[in-house]
Design a protein around this motif. Structure first.
Motif, PDB file in Angstrom:
ATOM      1  N   PHE A  63      -9.927 -10.043  -7.460  1.00 55.65           N
ATOM      2  CA  PHE A  63      -8.951  -8.993  -7.162  1.00 55.65           C
ATOM      3  C   PHE A  63      -9.519  -8.007  -6.143  1.00 55.65           C
ATOM      4  CE2 PHE A  63      -6.993  -4.874  -7.750  1.00 55.65           C
ATOM      5  CZ  PHE A  63      -5.648  -5.170  -7.888  1.00 55.65           C
ATOM      6  N   PHE A  64     -10.753  -7.585  -6.370  1.00 55.67           N
ATOM      7  CA  PHE A  64     -11.372  -6.627  -5.451  1.00 55.67           C
ATOM      8  C   PHE A  64     -11.452  -7.198  -4.042  1.00 55.67           C
ATOM      9  CE2 PHE A  64     -15.216  -5.116  -3.266  1.00 55.67           C
ATOM     10  CZ  PHE A  64     -14.917  -3.762  -3.169  1.00 55.67           C
ATOM     11  N   ASN A  65     -11.872  -8.433  -3.929  1.00 57.38           N
ATOM     12  CA  ASN A  65     -12.072  -9.036  -2.609  1.00 57.38           C
ATOM     13  C   ASN A  65     -10.764  -9.331  -1.881  1.00 57.38           C
ATOM     14  OD1 ASN A  65     -14.898  -9.043  -2.642  1.00 57.38           O
ATOM     15  ND2 ASN A  65     -14.960 -10.948  -3.812  1.00 57.38           N
ATOM     16  N   THR A  66      -9.681  -9.545  -2.634  1.00 51.69           N
ATOM     17  CA  THR A  66      -8.408  -9.915  -2.003  1.00 51.69           C
ATOM     18  C   THR A  66      -7.405  -8.774  -1.913  1.00 51.69           C
ATOM     19  OG1 THR A  66      -7.542 -10.720  -4.120  1.00 51.69           O
ATOM     20  CG2 THR A  66      -8.626 -12.328  -2.681  1.00 51.69           C
ATOM     21  N   LYS A  67      -7.507  -7.783  -2.819  1.00 49.35           N
ATOM     22  CA  LYS A  67      -6.505  -6.722  -2.874  1.00 49.35           C
ATOM     23  C   LYS A  67      -7.009  -5.356  -2.421  1.00 49.35           C
ATOM     24  CE  LYS A  67      -3.375  -9.435  -4.668  1.00 49.35           C
ATOM     25  NZ  LYS A  67      -2.174  -9.830  -3.886  1.00 49.35           N
ATOM     26  N   ASN A 119     -10.688  -4.722  -1.054  1.00 46.25           N
ATOM     27  CA  ASN A 119     -11.647  -4.798   0.041  1.00 46.25           C
ATOM     28  C   ASN A 119     -10.998  -5.418   1.272  1.00 46.25           C
ATOM     29  OD1 ASN A 119     -13.886  -4.919   1.655  1.00 46.25           O
ATOM     30  ND2 ASN A 119     -14.865  -6.596   0.545  1.00 46.25           N
ATOM     31  N   ASP A 120     -10.801  -4.585   2.278  1.00 42.44           N
ATOM     32  CA  ASP A 120     -10.208  -5.079   3.525  1.00 42.44           C
ATOM     33  C   ASP A 120     -11.296  -5.576   4.479  1.00 42.44           C
ATOM     34  OD1 ASP A 120     -11.405  -2.721   4.133  1.00 42.44           O
ATOM     35  OD2 ASP A 120      -9.603  -1.696   4.821  1.00 42.44           O
ATOM     36  N   LYS A 121     -12.411  -6.004   3.896  1.00 41.22           N
ATOM     37  CA  LYS A 121     -13.602  -6.463   4.618  1.00 41.22           C
ATOM     38  C   LYS A 121     -14.396  -5.290   5.190  1.00 41.22           C
ATOM     39  CE  LYS A 121     -12.449 -10.582   3.607  1.00 41.22           C
ATOM     40  NZ  LYS A 121     -13.064 -11.173   2.399  1.00 41.22           N
ATOM     41  N   GLU A 122     -13.797  -4.105   5.137  1.00 42.38           N
ATOM     42  CA  GLU A 122     -14.520  -2.926   5.586  1.00 42.38           C
ATOM     43  C   GLU A 122     -14.288  -1.785   4.600  1.00 42.38           C
ATOM     44  OE1 GLU A 122     -14.483  -1.703   9.552  1.00 42.38           O
ATOM     45  OE2 GLU A 122     -14.977  -3.655  10.360  1.00 42.38           O
ATOM     46  N   PHE A 123     -14.194  -2.107   3.335  1.00 35.21           N
ATOM     47  CA  PHE A 123     -14.041  -1.092   2.297  1.00 35.21           C
ATOM     48  C   PHE A 123     -15.269  -0.188   2.299  1.00 35.21           C
ATOM     49  CE2 PHE A 123     -14.735   0.307  -2.140  1.00 35.21           C
ATOM     50  CZ  PHE A 123     -13.556   1.010  -2.343  1.00 35.21           C
ATOM     51  N   TYR A 153      -9.947   5.959   4.871  1.00 34.52           N
ATOM     52  CA  TYR A 153      -8.551   5.864   4.457  1.00 34.52           C
ATOM     53  C   TYR A 153      -8.078   4.432   4.227  1.00 34.52           C
ATOM     54  CZ  TYR A 153      -3.537   6.247   4.250  1.00 34.52           C
ATOM     55  OH  TYR A 153      -2.235   6.138   3.833  1.00 34.52           O
ATOM     56  N   THR A 154      -7.558   4.221   3.028  1.00 35.14           N
ATOM     57  CA  THR A 154      -6.902   2.967   2.671  1.00 35.14           C
ATOM     58  C   THR A 154      -6.029   3.207   1.449  1.00 35.14           C
ATOM     59  OG1 THR A 154      -7.196   0.702   1.854  1.00 35.14           O
ATOM     60  CG2 THR A 154      -8.951   2.265   1.334  1.00 35.14           C
ATOM     61  N   ARG A 155      -4.816   2.743   1.517  1.00 39.48           N
ATOM     62  CA  ARG A 155      -3.926   2.852   0.354  1.00 39.48           C
ATOM     63  C   ARG A 155      -4.190   1.754  -0.665  1.00 39.48           C
ATOM     64  NH1 ARG A 155       0.155   6.304   0.608  1.00 39.48           N
ATOM     65  NH2 ARG A 155       1.350   5.111  -0.911  1.00 39.48           N
ATOM     66  N   LYS A 156      -5.061   0.822  -0.335  1.00 37.09           N
ATOM     67  CA  LYS A 156      -5.309  -0.312  -1.226  1.00 37.09           C
ATOM     68  C   LYS A 156      -5.955   0.102  -2.541  1.00 37.09           C
ATOM     69  CE  LYS A 156      -5.441  -3.898   2.313  1.00 37.09           C
ATOM     70  NZ  LYS A 156      -6.176  -5.046   2.885  1.00 37.09           N
ATOM     71  N   VAL A 157      -6.641   1.253  -2.553  1.00 36.59           N
ATOM     72  CA  VAL A 157      -7.250   1.688  -3.814  1.00 36.59           C
ATOM     73  C   VAL A 157      -6.194   1.934  -4.885  1.00 36.59           C
ATOM     74  CG1 VAL A 157      -9.283   2.718  -2.728  1.00 36.59           C
ATOM     75  CG2 VAL A 157      -7.253   4.124  -3.122  1.00 36.59           C
ATOM     76  N   TYR A 158      -4.987   2.278  -4.471  1.00 37.89           N
ATOM     77  CA  TYR A 158      -3.926   2.569  -5.434  1.00 37.89           C
ATOM     78  C   TYR A 158      -3.459   1.316  -6.174  1.00 37.89           C
ATOM     79  CZ  TYR A 158      -3.830   6.797  -2.544  1.00 37.89           C
ATOM     80  OH  TYR A 158      -4.191   7.927  -1.850  1.00 37.89           O
ATOM     81  N   LYS A 159      -3.799   0.142  -5.635  1.00 36.79           N
ATOM     82  CA  LYS A 159      -3.435  -1.107  -6.317  1.00 36.79           C
ATOM     83  C   LYS A 159      -4.264  -1.330  -7.572  1.00 36.79           C
ATOM     84  CE  LYS A 159      -1.905  -3.587  -2.153  1.00 36.79           C
ATOM     85  NZ  LYS A 159      -2.097  -4.810  -1.326  1.00 36.79           N
ATOM     86  N   SER A 160      -5.358  -0.600  -7.716  1.00 35.57           N
ATOM     87  CA  SER A 160      -6.247  -0.823  -8.861  1.00 35.57           C
ATOM     88  C   SER A 160      -5.549  -0.579 -10.193  1.00 35.57           C
ATOM     89  CB  SER A 160      -7.496   0.060  -8.746  1.00 35.57           C
ATOM     90  OG  SER A 160      -7.152   1.429  -8.722  1.00 35.57           O
ATOM     91  N   VAL A 161      -4.536   0.276 -10.208  1.00 35.02           N
ATOM     92  CA  VAL A 161      -3.824   0.556 -11.459  1.00 35.02           C
ATOM     93  C   VAL A 161      -3.131  -0.691 -12.012  1.00 35.02           C
ATOM     94  CG1 VAL A 161      -1.647   1.249 -10.376  1.00 35.02           C
ATOM     95  CG2 VAL A 161      -2.297   2.236 -12.577  1.00 35.02           C
TER      96      VAL A 161
END
Length: 386
Positions: free
Chosen positions: A59-63, A65-69, A363-371
């Motif tokens: 999940f972390f690697n695909t949702k 981490n945008d390769k530059e997290f 900045y990345t909105r992807k962290v909000y997917k963690s919920v």
């Protein structure tokens, strides 16, 4: 001569014994302090950990981490860390890497900790939830605004970022402080956005004022009060409130393309933001909230319940914490944050004793997917493929 020798030896013996006794008492106090809010959870099996870890890593690697997290990510069950990862730099100019001990700007997740300090003061009888803010600061213009309304965003106050942006209210060449916000409210005609306690309206002004309330009743600066009320008791050793004079020595904030974001006139305000912490320290905090003596059961219930039901839907807000209340009866508690390039997410599943944390200084909105990871720990209707 012999009598003097005996007297000296006796005195040395008592001094030595007294020193040992003092050291024992200090050690005992430190142990008691350390164990004060500790809660014993059931040990999570290795099979369970391995099963979840594989999924969390994917999940972390695909949702996320945008390769530059750039930040930290942690998931724990019963206090045991199942998966964590740290990438990027706290300062890309100096190439200082982020690790588990790197404090990152929590943005609005700071409100969770500010609220805890308020609740600790309520527990100690130094504040009351339904006490008016005006009772602490007579110059405040709204008589009916209470501490509870500031905590649950039902004060109707305007956002300081808006009214301080008008030159008739503030000179933007000067750094705005919490006391300046109160002074503007007291001396300028800043209208309420909504009638007091009429509806939920998320507003950073509420928590900037709560920081002043904390300072008032503790007679300490907000950074020192937070340290004494929350950080030190919970051994949050890498957590602090920013001193704006130290802005160049903390984790920096970046756009998605790693371009640094400049500091501005709103960066000295604390309470609503400006607490720096780590996933490990936030985990310590979350675990303490399960202790029946950290907050009283009554205060904990006040914190975790919703206060705004004027509109239908699953979203609500407690005292310093957001929540989603699902039709199946399950509830998750969480808070997200965003300030400049810092985007953050803190999720706590009280029913399942799970903690999910994602902090980024780029900045990345992807962290909000963690919920959405809540769904692998219980019956929470999230689609992990979204």
């Amino acid at each position: 001569m012999f009598i003097r020798l005996i007297t000296c030896l006796t005195l040395l013996f008592f001094i030595s014994c007294n020193e040992k006794s003092t050291k024992k008492n200090i050690a005992k106090k430190d142990t008691l302090k350390k164990e004060l809010y500790e809660v014993k959870f059931n040990t999570v099996s290795e099979t369970y950990i391995n099963d979840k870890k594989n999924f969390l890593e994917h999940f972390f690697n695909t949702k996320i981490n945008d390769k530059e997290f750039s930040g930290g990510f942690l998931v724990a069950k019963n206090g045991q860390i199942i998966y964590e990862n740290y990438l990027g730099c706290s300062n890309y100019k100096t190439k200082e890497p982020i690790n588990e001990n790197t404090p990152l700007h929590l943005a609005s997740v700071s409100k969770v900790l500010t609220a805890q300090a308020v609740l600790m003061l309520v527990k100690e009888g130094k504040l009351a939830l339904d006490q008016t803010f005006k009772s602490l600061f007579p110059e405040f213009p709204h008589e009916k605004t209470t501490i509870r309304m500031l905590l649950n965003h039902r004060s109707g106050l305007a956002h300081y970022g808006y009214f301080a942006d008008h030159k008739e209210n503030w000179d933007r060449s000067k750094t705005l402080t919490n006391k300046d916000i109160l002074n503007i409210l007291a001396t300028k005609d800043i209208p309420l956005e909504y009638q007091i306690d009429r509806k939920f309206s998320y507003c950073n002004t509420n928590y900037a004022l709560l920081a002043l309330a904390i300072e008032k009743v503790t007679n300490k600066s907000f950074p020192e009060a937070m340290k004494k009320l929350v950080f030190e008791p919970l051994k949050m050793n890498n957590t602090f409130v920013l001193d704006i004079k130290e802005k160049d020595n903390v984790s920096q904030s970046y756009k998605g393309n790693k371009v640094p974001i400049a500091w501005d006139f709103l960066d000295a305000i604390y309470g609503d933001k400006n607490i720096y912490s780590t996933p490990h320290d936030l985990l310590k905090f979350d675990l303490a909230t399960y202790s029946p003596i950290y907050l009283t059961p009554e205060l904990k219930a006040e914190m975790l319940k919703g206060y705004s039901y004027e509109h239908r839907g699953i979203r609500n807000y407690g005292l310093g914490i957001r929540m989603n209340e699902f039709d199946n009866g399950n509830t998750i508690h969480y808070h997200n944050g965003w300030w400049h390039g810092s985007t953050t997410s803190f999720t706590t599943l009280k029913k399942d004793t799970v903690t999910i944390i994602a902090l980024s200084n780029k900045y990345t909105r992807k962290v909000y997917k963690s919920v959405t990871l809540s769904s692998i720990f219980g019956d929470y209707p999230y689609d992990l493929e979204d």
